[in-house]
Structures are given as structure tokens and as C-alpha cells.
Design an enzyme around this catalytic site. Structure first.
Site, short mmCIF file in Angstrom:
data_model
loop_
_atom_site.label_atom_id
_atom_site.label_comp_id
_atom_site.label_asym_id
_atom_site.label_seq_id
_atom_site.Cartn_x
_atom_site.Cartn_y
_atom_site.Cartn_z
N SER A 76 0.81 -1.22 0.00
CA SER A 76 0.00 0.00 0.00
C SER A 76 0.84 1.27 0.00
CB SER A 76 -0.93 0.00 1.22
OG SER A 76 -1.84 -1.05 1.19
N THR A 78 4.05 1.27 1.58
CA THR A 78 4.78 1.22 2.85
C THR A 78 6.21 1.71 2.71
OG1 THR A 78 3.45 -0.76 3.34
CG2 THR A 78 5.26 -0.24 4.84
N HIS A 140 2.09 -4.48 9.52
CA HIS A 140 0.96 -4.84 8.67
C HIS A 140 -0.21 -5.34 9.52
CE1 HIS A 140 2.95 -4.00 5.00
NE2 HIS A 140 3.66 -5.10 4.90
N TYR A 228 -2.82 6.86 -0.32
CA TYR A 228 -1.65 6.84 -1.19
C TYR A 228 -1.85 7.77 -2.38
CZ TYR A 228 1.99 4.87 -4.24
OH TYR A 228 3.08 4.69 -5.06
N GLY A 296 4.89 1.79 -8.42
CA GLY A 296 4.30 2.76 -7.51
C GLY A 296 3.35 3.73 -8.19
#
Length: 328
Positions: A76, A78, A140, A228, A296
């Protein structure tokens, strides 16, 4: 020619689990269609060696009021936010010597350990007293599974969510990199099915996201919920917002001297992925550092999924998150 795949990373192997974990596994629902067996513990799915770390940190981790915890579902964003948070919290120490910054020689996952993996990897009790305050960890684990000391303390939590379709594609690509040489690749359709059943690492995704979303509305001073896609659209806004939330706001001089621009340049996909440590390094868990730098990109799912796959995920998410006030 299909690239060869390595043996399973150490943290996915099932031969080094604690007796407590070994005793628990037979009583848990098991899903065998992933890279390795997944077991459903307190409503969420994990491989045995990660479950061992979860049990250990639930029993032994003692949060401090000054701790900062980054919480994400796998894949996600990270790695990116780990790097940004590390830079923000340590900016005073390294502001005058960027050429010697730890991110240049160490992967973000080494600098910001996963609470349920690195600190308790291969041991029941970890000594975390050597970590300077504020201690920065990632996890997580969804909110319901966090150690009681995290919820009872005054520590800050930052949650990052991502579009579920992009998350699913990234999870699928990452999973196939981790599969052993003797195992065939997982088809994307199989991964989408597992994602929609919630039977994937740290899944169900909808429960993972909703836990911290609810906590952020109840405790906005302690839990910051980020998307995000929003960070990618305007990273400057969020890099300025994060230190305010963490209690270490940027000073006037920092706002004038390009501190935010410097952090974003250092933590960008292009900068991090070009570093030797992230091209040929390996983490203590056995994972290749290059696996954490794929694209990404927002909306990349369209390059892999059929429209029907995307619509299937949308339907499930709408059903499971109905009434939550959150849309992804």
C-alpha cells in the site's frame, strides 16, 4: 525465458515457529492456495512465521508514548512512507550531511523495522531499548490485532491505504517473486479471487482499512489516516502535515530552505530504486530489496486486470464497506 525464482524467504518458512504458535495452528482455519499456508488468526490471515512474530509482539511489546507506528496493509505504499517518516523524524541529525544519510546505504525496511517481523524474528523477546526516542516502527497488523500497549499508550499511528485494485496487482506481482523455484506462478485471476474472499496476507483488505479509519475518527489526535493517491497527487502538503501530527512541526527556516523538497527527492521512487542497496541488497528476512521497487503508479491495475476483475473487486469493496463512510 522465465526468470528463476529463489527459495522461499526465511520468514515464510514453517520450520522455525515457536511452540505457542505450533500449538495454536491446528485450531485455526487454513488457506493453502497462497505462496505458503495462511492461517486465520483473530479474523486476519498470516503465514506461520509471521504469526509467531505477531504472538510475540502482542505478548511482549511495550509501546512508549513517544513511539510512532506506521500501519499499512501489504503493498500500500509502505516503503515510500517509511522513508519519508524516517527522514522527517531524523531531519535534525542529518540535515547538514545528506551525503551520509542512512537511506543512501540502507533499505527503508532495515531502518524502520516491521514490529511483527524483524524485532521478534527468530526470538520470543526482543530488546528494543537501544532504539532512540522517538522510536519508529511499521506493521501490517490491523488495528484490532495491535498489542494492547499500543492502544493504551499515547503513541502516534499513521495509516496509509491504497486503491484496492492497485494493491491487489502489486500483491500478486510481489507474491510471484517470493514463490520458490519449484512452484508455478499464481495467475492474476486466482489472486483476485483470493483478494475478494479476504484470504490473502493481512486480509481481508476491507477490514484492515476500516479498523484504522474508525480509530482515526475516534482519536484524530493519535491516528492519522492517509490515502496513497492523495500523497502522490500532492506530496508536499502531506510531508508538511505529517510533522505537525507527530509533534515535530517544520520550522520557518525549514519551510524556506527546501527541507520538504530535499526529503521528497531523497525518498522518490527514482532516487531510492537507483541506489545500489536497493538494486542488489537483501533484508534479514531473505527478501530481495529490489522487490520493493516496481512502479508505484496510481491506476496501474488497468495494465494487468480485465475490466471484469476490476468490477469484481469494486463490488466486494462496496458491499463490505457499506455504511462505513469510507470509499476507496
Amino acid at each position: 525465458m522465465t526468470p528463476s525464482r529463489p527459495h522461499q524467504p526465511k520468514y515464510l518458512q514453517e520450520d522455525d515457529i515457536s511452540q505457542k504458535c505450533r500449538n495454536l495452528l491446528p485450531s485455526l482455519p487454513c488457506e493453502k492456495r497462497w505462496i505458503t499456508s495462511l492461517y486465520q488468526y483473530q479474523g486476519f490471515w498470516y503465514p506461520p512465521n509471521v504469526l509467531k512474530g505477531i504472538l510475540a509482539c502482542q505478548d511482549h511489546f511495550r509501546a512508549q508514548d513517544t513511539d510512532v507506528l506506521l500501519i499499512t496493509a501489504p503493498k500500500s505504499g509502505t516503503t515510500w512512507l517509511k522513508a519519508i517518516l524516517f527522514c522527517l523524524l531524523n531531519r535534525a541529525e542529518f540535515s547538514g550531511s545528506m551525503q551520509h544519510h542512512p537511506l543512501l546505504t540502507q533499505n527503508p525496511h532495515d531502518l524502520v523495522p516491521f514490529l511483527e517481523i524483524q524485532p521478534f524474528f527468530g526470538q520470543e523477546i526482543s530488546n528494543l531499548t537501544s532504539f532512540a526516542s522517538p522510536r519508529l516502527f511499521a506493521t501490517h497488523l490491523p488495528y484490532p490485532l495491535l498489542p494492547a500497549s499500543v492502544k493504551d499508550s499515547g503513541c502516534k499511528m499513521v495509516y496509509l491505504c491504497r486503491n484496492p485494485k492497485d494493491t491487489c496487482v502489486s500483491l500478486w506481482r510481489f507474491a510471484n517473486k517470493m514463490r520458490s523455484k519449484a512452484t508455478s506462478e499464481m495467475p492474476l485471476g486466482e489472486c483476485v479471487d483470493a483478494f475478494c474472499r479476504g484470504a490473502h496476507p493481512a486480509g481481508p483488505y476491507w477490514d484492515h482499512v476500516q479498523g484504522c479509519y474508525k480509530a482515526s475518527s475516534e482519536m484524530p489526535e493519535r491516528v492519522l489516516f492517509l490515502r496513497y493517491e492523495d500523497m502522490k497527487e500532492d506530496p508536499h502538503v502531506h510531508v508538511k502535515r505529517l510533522p505537525d501530527f507527530l509533534g515535530c512541526p517544520l520550522g520557518k527556516q525549514e519551510l524556506m530552505d527546501g527541507t520538504v523538497d530535499g526529503i521528497l527527492r531523497m525518498c522518490s521512487f527514482d532516487s531510492l530504486s537507483a541506489l545500489e542497496v536497493n538494486k542488489s541488497g537483501k533484508l534479514s528476512t531473505g527478501l530481495e530489496t529490489e522487490w520493493f521497487f516496481r512502479k508505484g503508479e496510481v491506476g496501474d491495475w488497468l495494465n494487468y486486470m480485465t475490466i471484469e476483475m476490476g468490477e469484481k473487486i469494486d463490488r466486494v469493496m462496496q458491499e463490505k464497506m457499506h455504511g462505513s463512510g469510507l470509499t476507496l
